[in-house]
Enzyme design. Structure first.
Site, PDB file in Angstrom:
ATOM      1  N   GLU A   1      21.932  -5.157  -9.831  1.00  0.00           N
ATOM      2  CA  GLU A   1      23.356  -5.112  -9.477  1.00  0.00           C
ATOM      3  C   GLU A   1      23.702  -6.309  -8.587  1.00  0.00           C
ATOM      4  OE1 GLU A   1      23.138  -1.333  -7.653  1.00  0.00           O
ATOM      5  OE2 GLU A   1      22.980  -0.279  -9.555  1.00  0.00           O
TER       6      GLU A   1
ATOM      7  N   GLU B   1      20.749   2.450 -12.503  1.00  0.00           N
ATOM      8  CA  GLU B   1      19.392   2.075 -12.085  1.00  0.00           C
ATOM      9  C   GLU B   1      18.322   2.600 -13.039  1.00  0.00           C
ATOM     10  OE1 GLU B   1      21.735   3.213 -10.065  1.00  0.00           O
ATOM     11  OE2 GLU B   1      21.902   1.855  -8.351  1.00  0.00           O
TER      12      GLU B   1
ATOM     13  N   HIS C   1      21.494   4.507   3.884  1.00  0.00           N
ATOM     14  CA  HIS C   1      21.380   3.061   3.670  1.00  0.00           C
ATOM     15  C   HIS C   1      20.505   2.383   4.719  1.00  0.00           C
ATOM     16  CE1 HIS C   1      25.037   3.968   1.342  1.00  0.00           C
ATOM     17  NE2 HIS C   1      24.886   2.820   0.728  1.00  0.00           N
TER      18      HIS C   1
ATOM     19  N   PHE D   1      18.430   4.121  -2.679  1.00  0.00           N
ATOM     20  CA  PHE D   1      18.962   4.532  -3.988  1.00  0.00           C
ATOM     21  C   PHE D   1      17.857   4.963  -4.954  1.00  0.00           C
ATOM     22  CE2 PHE D   1      22.677   1.266  -3.403  1.00  0.00           C
ATOM     23  CZ  PHE D   1      23.102   1.970  -2.282  1.00  0.00           C
TER      24      PHE D   1
END
Lengths: 329, 339
Positions: free
Chosen positions: B34, B65, B134, B91
């Protein structure tokens, strides 16, 4: 579109070989599992998903493939492997867990890899589709006209991987073909109770550059014709195709499945429509193949299977130390 | 007389340079993920590559993904050498099947007949209030599962050299880079994010730790960001007359146990520092390895500093409270030396 006689004969001999292989496996798997069924017992332990009855899907498209084309397959892989010309001896040996097997006994029936003919399979529903996307991408990057075929069951079309892959392959116009073998059951749940679309080829409409085709009644000839167009499109750079074939699972999801979810007369009715029996008639009537030649083909298929099982049974077990090898190359 | 030209580069420029050199060397190397194209990677790891190699070899993907990591696996099986970026390691939840059931296991299940020469690069680490989804490092999550080499370099020099090794390796390599060490203009500017990086090609081996400071009193093991905290603490300890030996693990898999054990046999004390969760993590593995091989060389119990088994909190003060830092390492070592 007519089917060349050599292809029609190849489809027959391959379907027969698959049927012999699965019949023999049904017996071998059953060894050591009666009177009490214990999944871990016998010369072939673990889960066993047989493809008896689903032969047309495999031969109808593999008739158009070469060793350079890629096939990915799911947990029910034997028919695809045989139709893709995977080494039969090494495949049988792998299922028996022997050192001479494709994976030296570390993969087993759901994890067969034969890079010589670009075949792989795996036990996670839908997970092989992205691998086929990658093979298709590699073909495009290498400027080859190779195609990648991913066989899945109809249940896998409800996985995210199916949609992510079609979106990406449609976007990049990759030479990908997804063959959805609709045997009507995801283990025990019928398609009607799991899937909000009549047939999965219609999902092609959701993505640019993706075509869809449906083959009804487990028909090898129709599968051959539809696949011919899908492979042509793919080799021509026109994009992916989803083929759904209505096929029949004669046995349980896995061996040992009590099959309480379907009526007792369902399978006998399906066997009445057996594609191999019908294809034999087609060979005689439409391709004028002699009875003697058909018998020779059957004998050849049977001999190949018998040799493979003998090779598997006579092969050595892997050394214990080998369990520690091949994590890294 | 030859002059060695020294350049200072940020971590991300060092990585991008390694990728560019390998893409020049081998036409089968390509990048997908990405925002790896025109954006140059959210953390700058692919900056400049699309201008040099074009969108056929530096491919922006959909936010899919599972599909694009799976595609990297499929392409690697065909002899390509993909570098695939998982933007934030956090992720992994949407694609872990492809990573651990396929990428990590196919070479083994095939009896070594299928090679997957691919790099999964991913950003790790916190410290900038990006909260629980994150900011993780998840080093041990990947290192625990067999079949993946796991690299986590701490300097621009190693980022370049280990990326080159990762791309050339015939096994799948999870290449973790720390956001704070990338030299991003939109984060705190850390001296550690810039370093000397030679031009041209060189490699730094995977699976080899580095003694980044020699000492005789205590061994302190760090990884990636924590190596810099440890070095800061070591400088302060020196003022107190404590001479710390500092080991930068650099790789989690293979884990260079020999370098750690050799050091502990010299210093007789061990502190292990990790930005990952405490329990079942790297600090536990290093401690267990020392207990197995060098227990009687220890003069005091091992001490561990890591995230205390809580998700990373958003509030800046709370986050700083749970992450390791130089002050805490210093305090622990002082206590240890007094035992």
């Amino acid at each position: 579109m007519t089917i060349p006689v050599e292809q029609a004969k190849w489809m027959y001999v391959t379907m027969v070989k698959i049927r012999y292989f699965e019949d023999e496996m049904e017996k071998a798997y059953g060894e050591g599992k009666s009177p009490v069924f214990n999944i871990g017992s016998g010369p072939v332990p673990g889960e066993m998903h047989l493809a008896t009855g689903q032969e047309p899907a495999a031969v109808g498209i593999c008739a158009h493939l070469t060793a350079e084309d890629t096939v990915t397959s799911p947990h029910r892989p034997h028919h695809h492997a045989i139709a893709k010309n995977v080494n039969l001896d090494k495949m049988a040996a792998e299922i028996f867990g022997k050192v001479t097997g494709l994976g030296k006994g570390k993969g087993g029936h759901m994890h067969l890899f034969d890079p010589a003919v670009k075949f792989s399979c795996g036990g996670i529903v839908g997970a092989g589709i992205p691998h086929a996307v990658g093979a298709a991408l590699a073909a495009k990057m290498k400027k080859k006209d190779w195609v990648a075929v991913s066989f899945i069951g109809e249940g896998a079309a409800n996985q995210g991987a199916f949609h992510e892959s079609l979106n990406m392959a449609g976007l990049w116009k990759l030479p990908l073909i997804i063959v959805v073998e609709n045997n009507d059951y995801g283990i025990s749940v019928p398609k009607s109770a799991s899937t909000a679309i009549e047939s999965n080829d219609k999902r092609a409409a959701a993505y640019s550059n993706v075509a869809g085709a449906y083959v009804k009644d487990n028909d090898p000839a129709e599968m051959y014709r539809v696949s011919e167009e899908a492979v042509r499109r793919a080799r021509n750079g026109e994009g992916p195709t989803i083929i759904e074939i209505e096929t029949y699972r004669y046995l349980g999801h896995f061996q040992g499945d009590p099959e309480l979810y379907r009526e007792k007369d369902e399978v006998p009715a399906l066997r009445e429509k057996d594609p191999i029996v019908k294809w034999k008639t087609t060979l005689r009537n439409e391709f004028s193949v002699s009875e003697q030649e058909i018998e020779e083909m059957e004998k050849r298929a049977k001999r190949d299977v018998e040799n493979a099982y003998r090779f598997a049974r006579e092969s050595e077990e892997p050394s214990l130390e080998s369990a520690l090898e091949d994590v890294f190359i | 007389m030859t002059t060695v030209k020294q350049r200072m580069l940020t971590g991300n420029k060092a990585m991008a340079e390694a990728i560019a050199i390998e893409m020049e060397r081998n036409p089968n190397v390509f990048v997908l993920g990405e925002d790896v194209g025109k954006y140059g990677g959210i953390f700058g790891s692919t900056q400049g590559l699309i201008d040099r190699f074009g969108e056929q070899r530096v491919m922006d993907t959909p936010i899919s993904e599972t599909a694009f990591i799976g595609a990297a696996i499929g392409a690697a099986a065909e002899g390509m050498r993909p570098i695939v970026e998982l933007m934030f390691v956090d992720f992994f939840g949407v694609c872990m099947d492809q990573i651990y059931n396929h990428m990590a296991k196919i070479p083994y299940m095939s009896g070594g007949n299928v090679k997957l020469p691919m790099v999964l690069m991913t950003a790790v680490g916190g410290g900038y209030s990006d909260a629980a989804q994150h900011s993780q490092t998840l080093y041990a999550t990947f290192a625990h599962l067999p079949g993946m080499k796991v690299a986590a370099p701490s300097t621009p020099y190693d980022l370049k050299g280990m990326m080159a090794s990762a791309i050339r390796d015939d096994n799948p390599v999870v290449f973790m880079f720390h956001k704070a060490l990338q030299g991003l203009g939109w984060m705190d500017q850390l001296d550690a994010a810039v370093g000397e990086v030679p031009e041209g090609e060189y490699t730094v081996p995977l699976g080899k730790a580095k003694v980044v400071r020699e000492g005789k009193d205590v061994t302190i093991v760090g990884l990636q960001m924590t190596v810099h905290y440890v070095l800061e603490a070591a400088a302060k300890l020196k003022e107190d007359g404590i001479d710390a030996e500092v080991i930068d693990l650099r790789s989690l898999v293979p884990l260079d146990r020999e370098t750690i054990i050799e050091s502990v046999k010299k210093t007789h004390r061990l502190v292990v520092v990790d930005e990952d969760y405490l329990s079942y993590g790297m600090t536990a593995e290093v401690s267990a390895s020392v207990a197995e091989k060098a227990l009687y060389d220890l003069e005091a119990p091992i001490r561990r500093i890591a995230v205390p088994d809580v998700p990373i909190p958003y509030n800046k003060k709370l986050e700083q409270f749970v992450l390791p830092n130089a002050g805490r390492i210093y305090d622990e070592v002082i206590q240890l030396m007094n035992e």
